[in-house]
Design a protein around this motif. Structure first.
Motif, PDB file in Angstrom:
ATOM      1  N   HIS A   1      -0.594   6.226  -2.247  1.00  0.00           N
ATOM      2  CA  HIS A   1      -2.031   6.315  -2.499  1.00  0.00           C
ATOM      3  C   HIS A   1      -2.374   6.348  -3.983  1.00  0.00           C
ATOM      4  CE1 HIS A   1      -3.076   8.059   1.753  1.00  0.00           C
ATOM      5  NE2 HIS A   1      -2.432   6.905   1.806  1.00  0.00           N
TER       6      HIS A   1
ATOM      7  N   GLY B   1       0.845  -1.193   0.000  1.00  0.00           N
ATOM      8  CA  GLY B   1       0.000   0.000   0.000  1.00  0.00           C
ATOM      9  C   GLY B   1       0.873   1.233   0.000  1.00  0.00           C
TER      10      GLY B   1
ATOM     11  N   THR C   1      -7.654   7.944  -1.674  1.00  0.00           N
ATOM     12  CA  THR C   1      -7.351   8.811  -2.803  1.00  0.00           C
ATOM     13  C   THR C   1      -7.074  10.208  -2.261  1.00  0.00           C
ATOM     14  OG1 THR C   1      -9.681   9.390  -3.123  1.00  0.00           O
ATOM     15  CG2 THR C   1      -8.861   7.461  -4.312  1.00  0.00           C
TER      16      THR C   1
ATOM     17  N   ARG D   1      -1.070   4.481  -6.174  1.00  0.00           N
ATOM     18  CA  ARG D   1      -0.812   3.165  -6.767  1.00  0.00           C
ATOM     19  C   ARG D   1      -1.914   2.194  -6.361  1.00  0.00           C
ATOM     20  NH1 ARG D   1       5.722   2.173  -6.343  1.00  0.00           N
ATOM     21  NH2 ARG D   1       6.355   4.179  -7.197  1.00  0.00           N
ATOM     22  N   TYR D   2      -2.810   1.935  -7.289  1.00  0.00           N
ATOM     23  CA  TYR D   2      -3.934   1.027  -7.080  1.00  0.00           C
ATOM     24  C   TYR D   2      -3.983   0.144  -8.311  1.00  0.00           C
ATOM     25  CZ  TYR D   2      -8.883  -0.371  -6.593  1.00  0.00           C
ATOM     26  OH  TYR D   2     -10.063  -1.070  -6.496  1.00  0.00           O
TER      27      TYR D   2
ATOM     28  N   ALA E   1      -2.672  -1.880  -3.127  1.00  0.00           N
ATOM     29  CA  ALA E   1      -4.035  -2.004  -2.610  1.00  0.00           C
ATOM     30  C   ALA E   1      -4.526  -0.783  -1.839  1.00  0.00           C
ATOM     31  CB  ALA E   1      -4.123  -3.240  -1.718  1.00  0.00           C
ATOM     32  N   SER E   2      -3.906   0.384  -2.025  1.00  0.00           N
ATOM     33  CA  SER E   2      -4.338   1.572  -1.286  1.00  0.00           C
ATOM     34  C   SER E   2      -5.749   1.973  -1.696  1.00  0.00           C
ATOM     35  CB  SER E   2      -3.378   2.740  -1.539  1.00  0.00           C
ATOM     36  OG  SER E   2      -3.877   3.918  -0.934  1.00  0.00           O
ATOM     37  N   LEU E   3      -6.642   2.066  -0.707  1.00  0.00           N
ATOM     38  CA  LEU E   3      -8.016   2.479  -0.989  1.00  0.00           C
ATOM     39  C   LEU E   3      -8.195   3.987  -0.908  1.00  0.00           C
ATOM     40  CD1 LEU E   3     -10.231  -0.243   0.752  1.00  0.00           C
ATOM     41  CD2 LEU E   3      -8.935  -0.340  -1.387  1.00  0.00           C
TER      42      LEU E   3
ATOM     43  N   ARG F   1     -11.611   3.716  -2.693  1.00  0.00           N
ATOM     44  CA  ARG F   1     -11.713   2.730  -3.763  1.00  0.00           C
ATOM     45  C   ARG F   1     -12.251   1.414  -3.185  1.00  0.00           C
ATOM     46  NH1 ARG F   1      -6.026   4.655  -4.450  1.00  0.00           N
ATOM     47  NH2 ARG F   1      -5.928   6.014  -6.279  1.00  0.00           N
TER      48      ARG F   1
END
Length: 213
Positions: A175, A172, A197, A177-178, A193-195, A203
């Motif tokens: 932020h 993670g 934003t 990088r998803y 897996a950063s949710l 996300r």
């Protein structure tokens, strides 16, 4: 079998769209991985509520604690306010790993690292990497942070996963990088897996199928 990956919820865990995971996954064949930053430091009440949510959310509560894994991120200094390990609704990995059993006698191995540990703490990480199926870290392996060099060394040491067709690196912290992408040079799938934003809603968790060897 599926992995549900999330990270960087920063105290907003009750906004996570777990209904999507519930619709996609059978709890008996699913693991959950949170790659750190449970809270927005220094709100210690958030880390206590995170543990409650891990047990009370309809989806999260359906997964045994032995298949829900969390590592500490740079905002998680308040993790000392968590209850004892026996009272946690998840498994906290602090430069430790374990085998995860599944129906039918299969199992996979997972190892989780704590953010920015001193150099000497990485001995166990590097020793575990050649055989682990899933490596969980807060920082991505190519992020320009203190532990970057250790993660790069760890991935150079990796052999093909013992139990899965492709090894997973779940992280993670960054932020922006998803993603999930397959390495072109080794049997590894990288997951960011950063949710969180820069603004707006969280996300959705990343839900990926896993294939046994």
């Amino acid at each position: 079998m599926f992995v549900v990956a999330l990270s960087d919820t920063h105290g907003r865990h009750r906004e996570v769209n777990t209904k999507l995971a519930a619709e996609s996954c059978n709890p008996e064949n699913c693991i959950v991985v949170h790659s750190g930053d449970m809270v927005q430091w220094p709100h210690f009440n958030q880390v206590i509520d995170f543990n409650v949510w891990m047990g009370s959310d309809p989806f999260m509560g359906s997964i045994p604690r032995q298949r829900k894994f969390v590592v500490l991120g740079n905002h998680d200094n308040v993790a000392r306010y968590l209850p004892s390990d026996s009272e946690l609704n998840f498994t906290l990995l602090r430069n430790t790993g374990c085998a995860v059993p599944f129906p039918g006698g299969r199992q996979l191995t997972i190892f989780g690292t704590t953010f920015q540990e001193p150099d000497e703490e990485w001995t166990s990480v590097l020793a575990a990497c050649p055989t682990v199926d899933i490596l969980v870290s807060h920082s991505p392996p190519n992020h320009d942070r203190r532990n970057d060099k250790h993660l790069r060394h760890a991935f150079r040491a990796m052999h093909p996963a013992e139990n899965l067709e492709r090894r997973l690196s779940i992280s993670g912290h960054a932020h922006e990088r998803y993603f999930h992408r397959e390495s072109t040079s080794r049997p590894v799938v990288y997951i960011g897996a950063s949710l969180s934003t820069s603004s707006g809603p969280l996300r959705d968790p990343l839900i990926l199928p896993l294939s046994w060897r």
